[in-house]
Write a protein that holds these residues in place. Structure first.
Motif, PDB file in Angstrom:
ATOM      1  N   CYS A 166       1.476 -12.553  -1.510  1.00 23.97           N
ATOM      2  CA  CYS A 166       0.965 -10.566  -1.317  1.00 23.97           C
ATOM      3  C   CYS A 166       0.372  -9.898  -0.736  1.00 23.97           C
ATOM      4  CB  CYS A 166       0.676 -10.592  -3.232  1.00 23.97           C
ATOM      5  SG  CYS A 166       2.257 -11.773  -4.462  1.00 23.97           S
ATOM      6  N   PRO A 167       1.587  -8.718  -0.243  1.00 18.04           N
ATOM      7  CA  PRO A 167       0.531  -8.378   1.240  1.00 18.04           C
ATOM      8  C   PRO A 167      -0.350  -6.652   0.093  1.00 18.04           C
ATOM      9  CG  PRO A 167       3.143  -7.355   0.840  1.00 18.04           C
ATOM     10  CD  PRO A 167       2.723  -8.749   0.426  1.00 18.04           C
ATOM     11  N   ALA A 168      -0.973  -5.890   0.262  1.00 13.39           N
ATOM     12  CA  ALA A 168      -1.878  -5.417   0.086  1.00 13.39           C
ATOM     13  C   ALA A 168      -0.877  -4.238  -1.341  1.00 13.39           C
ATOM     14  CB  ALA A 168      -2.700  -4.366   1.438  1.00 13.39           C
ATOM     15  N   LYS A 169      -1.731  -4.031  -1.850  1.00 16.92           N
ATOM     16  CA  LYS A 169      -0.841  -3.085  -2.616  1.00 16.92           C
ATOM     17  C   LYS A 169       0.240  -3.142  -3.419  1.00 16.92           C
ATOM     18  CE  LYS A 169      -2.338   1.257  -1.110  1.00 16.92           C
ATOM     19  NZ  LYS A 169      -2.380   2.482   0.280  1.00 16.92           N
ATOM     20  N   TRP A 170       0.868  -4.761  -3.535  1.00 15.71           N
ATOM     21  CA  TRP A 170       1.860  -5.708  -3.666  1.00 15.71           C
ATOM     22  C   TRP A 170       2.067  -4.980  -5.161  1.00 15.71           C
ATOM     23  CZ3 TRP A 170       3.181  -9.403  -7.675  1.00 15.71           C
ATOM     24  CH2 TRP A 170       4.201  -9.475  -7.998  1.00 15.71           C
ATOM     25  N   LYS A 171       3.315  -5.224  -5.699  1.00 18.45           N
ATOM     26  CA  LYS A 171       3.784  -4.888  -7.064  1.00 18.45           C
ATOM     27  C   LYS A 171       4.734  -5.715  -7.307  1.00 18.45           C
ATOM     28  CE  LYS A 171       1.900   0.053  -8.160  1.00 18.45           C
ATOM     29  NZ  LYS A 171       1.436   0.212  -7.017  1.00 18.45           N
ATOM     30  N   GLU A 172       5.190  -6.130  -8.781  1.00 16.35           N
ATOM     31  CA  GLU A 172       6.203  -6.822  -8.880  1.00 16.35           C
ATOM     32  C   GLU A 172       7.871  -6.791  -8.903  1.00 16.35           C
ATOM     33  OE1 GLU A 172       6.770 -10.075 -13.160  1.00 16.35           O
ATOM     34  OE2 GLU A 172       5.803  -7.754 -13.420  1.00 16.35           O
ATOM     35  N   GLY A 173       7.916  -7.524  -8.348  1.00 17.61           N
ATOM     36  CA  GLY A 173       9.022  -6.730  -7.985  1.00 17.61           C
ATOM     37  C   GLY A 173       9.314  -6.444  -5.967  1.00 17.61           C
ATOM     38  N   GLU A 174       8.545  -6.474  -5.981  1.00 19.45           N
ATOM     39  CA  GLU A 174       8.393  -6.049  -4.086  1.00 19.45           C
ATOM     40  C   GLU A 174       8.382  -7.181  -3.742  1.00 19.45           C
ATOM     41  OE1 GLU A 174       5.132  -3.658  -3.651  1.00 19.45           O
ATOM     42  OE2 GLU A 174       5.664  -1.164  -4.318  1.00 19.45           O
ATOM     43  N   ALA A 175       8.816  -6.733  -1.889  1.00 20.04           N
ATOM     44  CA  ALA A 175       8.684  -7.856  -0.671  1.00 20.04           C
ATOM     45  C   ALA A 175       7.556  -8.765  -1.107  1.00 20.04           C
ATOM     46  CB  ALA A 175       9.581  -7.288   0.555  1.00 20.04           C
ATOM     47  N   THR A 176       6.951  -9.258  -0.915  1.00 19.02           N
ATOM     48  CA  THR A 176       6.480 -10.262  -0.138  1.00 19.02           C
ATOM     49  C   THR A 176       6.516 -10.543   1.359  1.00 19.02           C
ATOM     50  OG1 THR A 176       7.260 -12.771  -1.136  1.00 19.02           O
ATOM     51  CG2 THR A 176       6.100 -11.307  -2.808  1.00 19.02           C
ATOM     52  N   LEU A 177       5.608 -11.676   1.843  1.00 19.66           N
ATOM     53  CA  LEU A 177       5.535 -12.088   3.304  1.00 19.66           C
ATOM     54  C   LEU A 177       5.532 -13.712   2.805  1.00 19.66           C
ATOM     55  CD1 LEU A 177       2.660  -9.648   4.576  1.00 19.66           C
ATOM     56  CD2 LEU A 177       5.688  -9.654   5.027  1.00 19.66           C
ATOM     57  N   ALA A 178       6.429 -14.809   4.212  1.00 21.58           N
ATOM     58  CA  ALA A 178       5.687 -15.914   4.371  1.00 21.58           C
ATOM     59  C   ALA A 178       5.535 -15.777   5.879  1.00 21.58           C
ATOM     60  CB  ALA A 178       7.128 -16.103   4.374  1.00 21.58           C
ATOM     61  N   PRO A 179       4.291 -16.232   5.498  1.00 19.60           N
ATOM     62  CA  PRO A 179       3.436 -16.667   6.759  1.00 19.60           C
ATOM     63  C   PRO A 179       3.904 -17.990   7.859  1.00 19.60           C
ATOM     64  CG  PRO A 179       1.982 -16.298   4.649  1.00 19.60           C
ATOM     65  CD  PRO A 179       3.064 -16.488   3.992  1.00 19.60           C
ATOM     66  N   SER A 180       4.159 -16.780   8.695  1.00 22.22           N
ATOM     67  CA  SER A 180       4.486 -18.424  10.018  1.00 22.22           C
ATOM     68  C   SER A 180       4.100 -17.582  11.217  1.00 22.22           C
ATOM     69  CB  SER A 180       6.200 -17.617  10.054  1.00 22.22           C
ATOM     70  OG  SER A 180       6.832 -16.737   9.851  1.00 22.22           O
ATOM     71  N   LEU A 181       4.918 -18.337  12.029  1.00 16.75           N
ATOM     72  CA  LEU A 181       4.217 -18.453  13.973  1.00 16.75           C
ATOM     73  C   LEU A 181       5.220 -16.961  13.816  1.00 16.75           C
ATOM     74  CD1 LEU A 181       2.942 -18.653  16.193  1.00 16.75           C
ATOM     75  CD2 LEU A 181       4.810 -20.351  16.367  1.00 16.75           C
ATOM     76  N   ASP A 182       6.473 -16.577  13.434  1.00 13.76           N
ATOM     77  CA  ASP A 182       6.808 -15.227  13.673  1.00 13.76           C
ATOM     78  C   ASP A 182       6.645 -14.122  13.506  1.00 13.76           C
ATOM     79  OD1 ASP A 182       9.017 -16.872  14.565  1.00 13.76           O
ATOM     80  OD2 ASP A 182       9.772 -17.062  12.964  1.00 13.76           O
ATOM     81  N   LEU A 183       5.694 -13.834  12.069  1.00 17.75           N
ATOM     82  CA  LEU A 183       5.034 -12.746  11.861  1.00 17.75           C
ATOM     83  C   LEU A 183       4.047 -12.466  12.669  1.00 17.75           C
ATOM     84  CD1 LEU A 183       4.418 -13.069   8.035  1.00 17.75           C
ATOM     85  CD2 LEU A 183       6.889 -11.654   9.574  1.00 17.75           C
ATOM     86  N   VAL A 184       3.448 -13.521  13.556  1.00 20.37           N
ATOM     87  CA  VAL A 184       1.402 -12.974  14.066  1.00 20.37           C
ATOM     88  C   VAL A 184       2.490 -11.851  15.009  1.00 20.37           C
ATOM     89  CG1 VAL A 184       0.286 -13.636  15.310  1.00 20.37           C
ATOM     90  CG2 VAL A 184       1.344 -15.284  14.189  1.00 20.37           C
TER      91      VAL A 184
END
Length: 187
Positions: A166-184
């Motif tokens: 969950c990124p900063a300021k995440w609230k229920e129902g908002e987008a999350t992140l899937a850490p991967s090499l592609d996000l670096v």
């Protein structure tokens, strides 16, 4: 030393809840989400505003399967007297642990040894008894139960969705992140 990702140490304490004195131990928290909400002392100033704020959100925490444990180095008798004397504290339905020996407070590493009082410490504990989040604030800085609720939801989301964060300021129902090499380097 950080207590993040450590198991809650064994304890047994007397508490006040729903007009009764009860015993609480580390065994009671297994299998459910818990919040330990440490504060310096009953009959003070910032503390009742914080405990009242948590009381106002207690039903929301309960809907998420979260039990609240407020903790100070006062006795369970003092908690009852405060509950009887203050309209703000009278709203509390959650467990108020008395910790006059300081065992629970020391277990969570928030004891002010020179005063025998707890720092303002908030701990989110998962159903396995593992501490997932910690917040410590100075004496004059009150905490916000709505932000605590947001952090609990994030901790529950991460537990239920391995591989997502969950990124900063995440609230229920908002987008999350899937850490991967592609996000670096792309955030």
């Amino acid at each position: 030393m950080s207590v993040i990702n450590t198991e809650v140490k064994p304890f047994k304490a007397s508490a006040f809840k729903d007009g009764k004195f009860i015993d609480v131990s580390d065994a009671d928290i297994k299998g459910q989400w818990s919040v330990f909400f440490f504060y310096p002392a009953d009959f003070t100033f910032v503390c009742p505003t914080e405990l009242g704020d948590v009381a106002d959100h207690y039903e929301e925490f309960q809907k998420l399967g979260v039990e609240i444990y407020s903790v100070s180095t006062d006795t369970h008798f003092t908690h009852k007297a405060w509950h009887d004397a203050s309209d703000t504290i009278a709203k509390i339905k959650y467990t108020m642990i008395g910790d006059p020996t300081g065992l629970v407070t020391r277990n969570f590493e928030v004891m002010r040894e020179d005063q025998g009082l707890a720092n303002r410490g908030t701990f989110i504990v998962d159903p396995d008894g593992i501490i997932q989040a910690v917040e410590i604030t100075a004496e004059g800085i009150g905490r916000d139960a709505s932000d605590l609720l947001r952090k609990v939801k994030a901790a529950q989301y991460v537990r239920n969705h391995p591989g997502e964060v969950c990124p900063a300021k995440w609230k229920e129902g908002e987008a999350t992140l899937a850490p991967s090499l592609d996000l670096v380097g792309k955030i």
